[in-house]
Design an enzyme around this catalytic site. Structure first.
Site, PDB file in Angstrom:
ATOM      1  N   ARG A 199      -6.539  -5.690  11.872  1.00 34.53           N
ATOM      2  CA  ARG A 199      -5.967  -5.099  10.646  1.00 34.53           C
ATOM      3  C   ARG A 199      -6.140  -6.013   9.429  1.00 34.53           C
ATOM      4  NH1 ARG A 199      -6.493  -1.947  13.682  1.00 34.53           N
ATOM      5  NH2 ARG A 199      -5.085  -0.355  14.488  1.00 34.53           N
ATOM      6  N   SER A 276       1.357   4.058  11.094  1.00 37.60           N
ATOM      7  CA  SER A 276       2.200   3.011  11.693  1.00 37.60           C
ATOM      8  C   SER A 276       2.741   2.119  10.584  1.00 37.60           C
ATOM      9  CB  SER A 276       1.389   2.147  12.656  1.00 37.60           C
ATOM     10  OG  SER A 276       0.910   2.942  13.695  1.00 37.60           O
ATOM     11  N   GLU A 377       2.526  -2.780   7.796  1.00 32.80           N
ATOM     12  CA  GLU A 377       1.086  -2.527   7.665  1.00 32.80           C
ATOM     13  C   GLU A 377       0.720  -1.958   6.287  1.00 32.80           C
ATOM     14  OE1 GLU A 377      -0.943  -0.888  11.221  1.00 32.80           O
ATOM     15  OE2 GLU A 377      -1.956   0.424   9.814  1.00 32.80           O
TER      16      GLU A 377
HETATM   17  C1  FAD Z   1      -0.958   9.738   9.651  1.00 29.34           C
HETATM   18  C2  FAD Z   1      -1.642   8.408   9.488  1.00 29.34           C
HETATM   19  C3  FAD Z   1      -2.323   7.831  10.565  1.00 29.34           C
HETATM   20  C4  FAD Z   1      -2.972   6.600  10.418  1.00 29.34           C
HETATM   21  N1  FAD Z   1      -3.611   6.074  11.502  1.00 29.34           N
HETATM   22  C5  FAD Z   1      -4.252   4.879  11.394  1.00 29.34           C
HETATM   23  C6  FAD Z   1      -4.925   4.299  12.529  1.00 29.34           C
HETATM   24  O1  FAD Z   1      -4.976   4.864  13.621  1.00 29.34           O
HETATM   25  N2  FAD Z   1      -5.536   3.103  12.351  1.00 29.34           N
HETATM   26  C7  FAD Z   1      -5.548   2.446  11.157  1.00 29.34           C
HETATM   27  O2  FAD Z   1      -6.137   1.357  11.071  1.00 29.34           O
HETATM   28  N3  FAD Z   1      -4.921   2.973  10.065  1.00 29.34           N
HETATM   29  C8  FAD Z   1      -4.280   4.162  10.154  1.00 29.34           C
HETATM   30  N4  FAD Z   1      -3.630   4.691   9.065  1.00 29.34           N
HETATM   31  C9  FAD Z   1      -3.612   3.957   7.793  1.00 29.34           C
HETATM   32  C10 FAD Z   1      -4.719   4.410   6.803  1.00 29.34           C
HETATM   33  O3  FAD Z   1      -5.124   5.728   7.044  1.00 29.34           O
HETATM   34  C11 FAD Z   1      -5.947   3.501   6.809  1.00 29.34           C
HETATM   35  O4  FAD Z   1      -5.583   2.170   6.560  1.00 29.34           O
HETATM   36  C12 FAD Z   1      -6.987   3.955   5.763  1.00 29.34           C
HETATM   37  O5  FAD Z   1      -8.206   3.310   5.999  1.00 29.34           O
HETATM   38  C13 FAD Z   1      -6.550   3.674   4.329  1.00 29.34           C
HETATM   39  O6  FAD Z   1      -7.555   4.186   3.473  1.00 29.34           O
HETATM   40  P1  FAD Z   1      -7.203   4.837   2.088  1.00 29.34           P
HETATM   41  O7  FAD Z   1      -8.501   5.295   1.491  1.00 29.34           O
HETATM   42  O8  FAD Z   1      -6.159   5.876   2.221  1.00 29.34           O
HETATM   43  O9  FAD Z   1      -6.660   3.574   1.287  1.00 29.34           O
HETATM   44  P2  FAD Z   1      -5.390   3.484   0.321  1.00 29.34           P
HETATM   45  O10 FAD Z   1      -4.172   3.792   1.084  1.00 29.34           O
HETATM   46  O11 FAD Z   1      -5.644   4.235  -0.927  1.00 29.34           O
HETATM   47  O12 FAD Z   1      -5.419   1.924  -0.012  1.00 29.34           O
HETATM   48  C14 FAD Z   1      -5.090   0.982   0.989  1.00 29.34           C
HETATM   49  C15 FAD Z   1      -5.533  -0.415   0.499  1.00 29.34           C
HETATM   50  O13 FAD Z   1      -6.964  -0.443   0.403  1.00 29.34           O
HETATM   51  C16 FAD Z   1      -7.368  -0.730  -0.934  1.00 29.34           C
HETATM   52  N5  FAD Z   1      -8.558   0.102  -1.210  1.00 29.34           N
HETATM   53  C17 FAD Z   1      -8.719   1.417  -0.970  1.00 29.34           C
HETATM   54  N6  FAD Z   1      -9.955   1.796  -1.360  1.00 29.34           N
HETATM   55  C18 FAD Z   1     -10.559   0.695  -1.856  1.00 29.34           C
HETATM   56  C19 FAD Z   1     -11.827   0.429  -2.428  1.00 29.34           C
HETATM   57  N7  FAD Z   1     -12.753   1.388  -2.582  1.00 29.34           N
HETATM   58  N8  FAD Z   1     -12.108  -0.828  -2.842  1.00 29.34           N
HETATM   59  C20 FAD Z   1     -11.187  -1.828  -2.717  1.00 29.34           C
HETATM   60  N9  FAD Z   1      -9.970  -1.644  -2.174  1.00 29.34           N
HETATM   61  C21 FAD Z   1      -9.659  -0.393  -1.763  1.00 29.34           C
HETATM   62  C22 FAD Z   1      -6.186  -0.361  -1.811  1.00 29.34           C
HETATM   63  O14 FAD Z   1      -6.223  -1.089  -3.024  1.00 29.34           O
HETATM   64  C23 FAD Z   1      -5.033  -0.756  -0.911  1.00 29.34           C
HETATM   65  O15 FAD Z   1      -4.837  -2.140  -0.999  1.00 29.34           O
HETATM   66  C24 FAD Z   1      -2.951   5.924   9.178  1.00 29.34           C
HETATM   67  C25 FAD Z   1      -2.280   6.499   8.096  1.00 29.34           C
HETATM   68  C26 FAD Z   1      -1.624   7.734   8.253  1.00 29.34           C
HETATM   69  C27 FAD Z   1      -0.915   8.336   7.073  1.00 29.34           C
END
Ligand code: FAD
Length: 384
Positions: A199, A276, A377
C-alpha cells in the site's frame, strides 16, 4: 524487463529517478488561458460522499491542461490537490482551500508485438481502472484480473500500489509517466524508481506531493492463466471441472467483492466508504508472539500471513472485530459496513468529523485490547 533508469546516480538523492525527461517544456512560464470553476462541491466526487468544496476546480484532459492548471495554482500561490476517482479519500468538512485538479486523461493504447513475452498497455491516468481491467481480460491478457472491481482511476493505482486477492499493480507496472512539480518536466519512472511496497510507493511517501501521474504502462501476459492463490477465490472456483478463464475469474472477483460491499453498486448503502479504512498491520516476530498470547488468553487463534523481512501481516478486520466492533455497528450518521468490518461508511449526510471520531474510537480500542496502532488507508484531504 530491465530498468532504464536504475543506474542513474545523482548527488541530490534522486538516484532512482529517470534521467530521461519525456518533454522539456517548463511549466511556470505558461500563461494560463484556463478558467477554473469556483466553490465546487467535492462530496459528490468521492465514494464517501463527504467533504466541503474546492475553492477552485479544474478537470485536465491533456498534459497541456495539466501544465496550465499547475501554472494557475502557482501564479496564485494556491495549494494543489490531485484528484482521481475519489475512492481513497476523506475530504474535510471545510473542503480544499486551493485548486483541485481532476486528472481526466484517457486512452488505452496497446503496443504492437510483445516485449519479453509481455504486451504493453499505455493507459491514461483518467481512465476508469475497472474498465481497463475489463479490457485487459477480454484481450486475454493476465496480470490484473484479481484487481477487478476496485474503484477509482488508473492514475491512483501506483500511488498506494493497489492490491487485492493476491495481486498488486507493482507486479505489472512497467513505468509511470509523471509531471514533476519540482521542475515542471514530464518524466518516465521505471517500476524500480516507484519504490513499491505494501500500500505504498514514492508517490504517497518519500516523494509525496511531487508528481502528477499522467499515464501508466502495464506489462501483461498474453494467454496467461488467472492468479488463483487467494483463499476466497480458490474456494469460489473449487469443484469446477476446468480452470476458470480470465473473464470468469474477473466475474468471480467482482461477485466476492459485491458480497463484501467492496464493489460500487448503485443503491448499496455499504458502498459509501473509502473501502478498507485501515491497513493490515505488519508486525515483528516479537509483536506477533505477544499478539498470539493475547489471542490465546481469549481462546482465539490469531490469523496472520508471512510478510517480508521475517515479519507477519495481521488481519486488521479481525483486530477490529475482536475489539468490540461488529459489522453493521452504528454511531449516529456513520457506522461499519454490514458486509465488512474494515469499511467505515457514511450512513447519510455524515460529516468528516464524525468519520474521524469513529476512526479514533476504533484505533483507541484496538490499541487497548491488542497493543496495535491501526494506520488509516484513505488520504486525508484539507485537514489542518
Ligand atoms: C468500495 C471500495 C473498495 C476498495 N477496494 C480496494 C482494494 O481492494 N485494494 C486497494 O488497494 N484499494 C481499494 N480501494 C481504495 C481505492 O479504490 C484505491 O486506492 C484507488 O486506486 C484510488 O484511486 P482513485 O483514482 O480513486 O484516487 P483518489 O481517491 O482520487 O486519490 C487517492 C490518492 O491518490 C492521489 N492521486 C490520484 N490520482 C492521481 C494522479 N493522477 N497523480 C497523482 N496522484 C494521484 C490523490 O492525490 C490521493 O492522494 C477501495 C475503495 C473503495 C471505495
Amino acid at each position: 524487463m530491465g530498468c532504464a533508469c536504475a543506474s542513474a546516480q545523482r548527488a541530490d538523492g534522486l538516484a532512482a529517478l529517470s534521467p530521461r525527461p519525456v518533454e522539456r517544456e517548463r511549466v511556470y512560464i505558461v500563461i494560463s488561458p484556463m478558467q477554473p470553476q469556483e466553490n465546487v462541491a467535492l462530496a459528490p466526487l468521492t465514494t464517501f460522499q463527504i467533504g466541503g468544496p474546492a475553492r477552485f476546480f479544474v478537470e485536465a484532459k491533456t498534459r497541456t491542461e495539466v501544465r496550465e492548471a499547475v501554472s494557475f495554482a502557482h501564479s496564485r500561490d494556491l495549494p494543489l490537490f490531485v484528484l482521481g476517482g475519489g475512492s481513497n479519500l476523506l475530504v474535510s468538512d471545510s473542503g480544499w482551500p486551493g485548486l483541485v485538479l481532476k486528472i481526466a486523461i484517457d486512452g488505452i493504447d496497446r503496443h504492437p508485438g510483445e516485449v519479453e513475452g509481455k504486451i504493453l498497455f499505455d493507459v491514461g491516468a483518467g481512465e476508469s481502472w475497472d474498465d481497463f481491467v475489463a479490457h485487459a481480460v477480454s484481450s486475454q491478457c493476465a496480470g490484473i484480473e484479481c484487481l477487478s472491481g476496485i474503484p477509482g482511476c488508473v492514475g491512483g493505482t501506483p500511488v498506494q500500489n493497489v492490491g487485492a486477492y493476491g495481486q498488486e499493480v507493482s507486479e505489472t507496472i512497467e513505468s509511470v509517466e509523471v509531471f514533476d512539480l519540482k521542475d515542471g518536466e514530464v518524466r518516465e519512472l521505471c517500476r524500480e524508481a516507484c519504490g513499491f511496497a505494501y500500500r505504498s510507493s514514492i508517490f504517497n511517501s518519500t516523494e509525496h506531493g511531487r508528481f502528477i501521474v499522467l499515464r501508466v504502462t502495464y506489462a501483461l501476459t498474453p494467454g496467461g492463466r488467472p492468479h488463483l492463490e487467494y483463499a476466497d477465490l480458490k474456494r469460489y472456483v473449487e469443484g469446477r471441472a476446468s480452470a476458470p478463464s480470465l473473464v470468469e475469474t474477473r466475474d468471480a472477483v467482482r461477485q466476492i467483492r459485491a458480497r463484501k460491499g467492496m464493489l460500487i453498486v448503485e443503491g448499496d448503502p455499504d458502498c459509501h466508504s473509502a473501502g478498507s479504512f485501515f491497513k493490515n498491520p505488519i508486525v515483528s516476530e516479537e509483536q506477533h508472539r505477544d499478539l498470539e498470547k493475547r489471542a490465546a488468553a481469549k481462546d482465539l487463534a490469531l490469523p496472520s500471513y508471512p510478510a517480508l523481512d521475517r515479519r507477519k501481516k495481521i488481519s486488521a478486520a479481525w483486530l477490529v472485530e475482536h475489539s468490540g466492533f461488529h459489522r453493521g455497528f452504528i454511531e449516529g450518521r456513520v457506522g461499519i459496513s454490514t458486509k465488512h468490518s474494515l469499511a467505515i461508511i457514511n450512513r447519510g449526510s455524515a460529516s468528516a468529523a464524525e468519520v474521524l471520531a469513529l476512526k479514533d474510537t476504533i484505533q483507541m480500542q484496538v490499541d487497548q485490547v491488542w497493543g496495535v496502532t491501526l494506520e488509516p488507508e484513505p488520504v486525508m484531504v484539507g485537514f489542518q
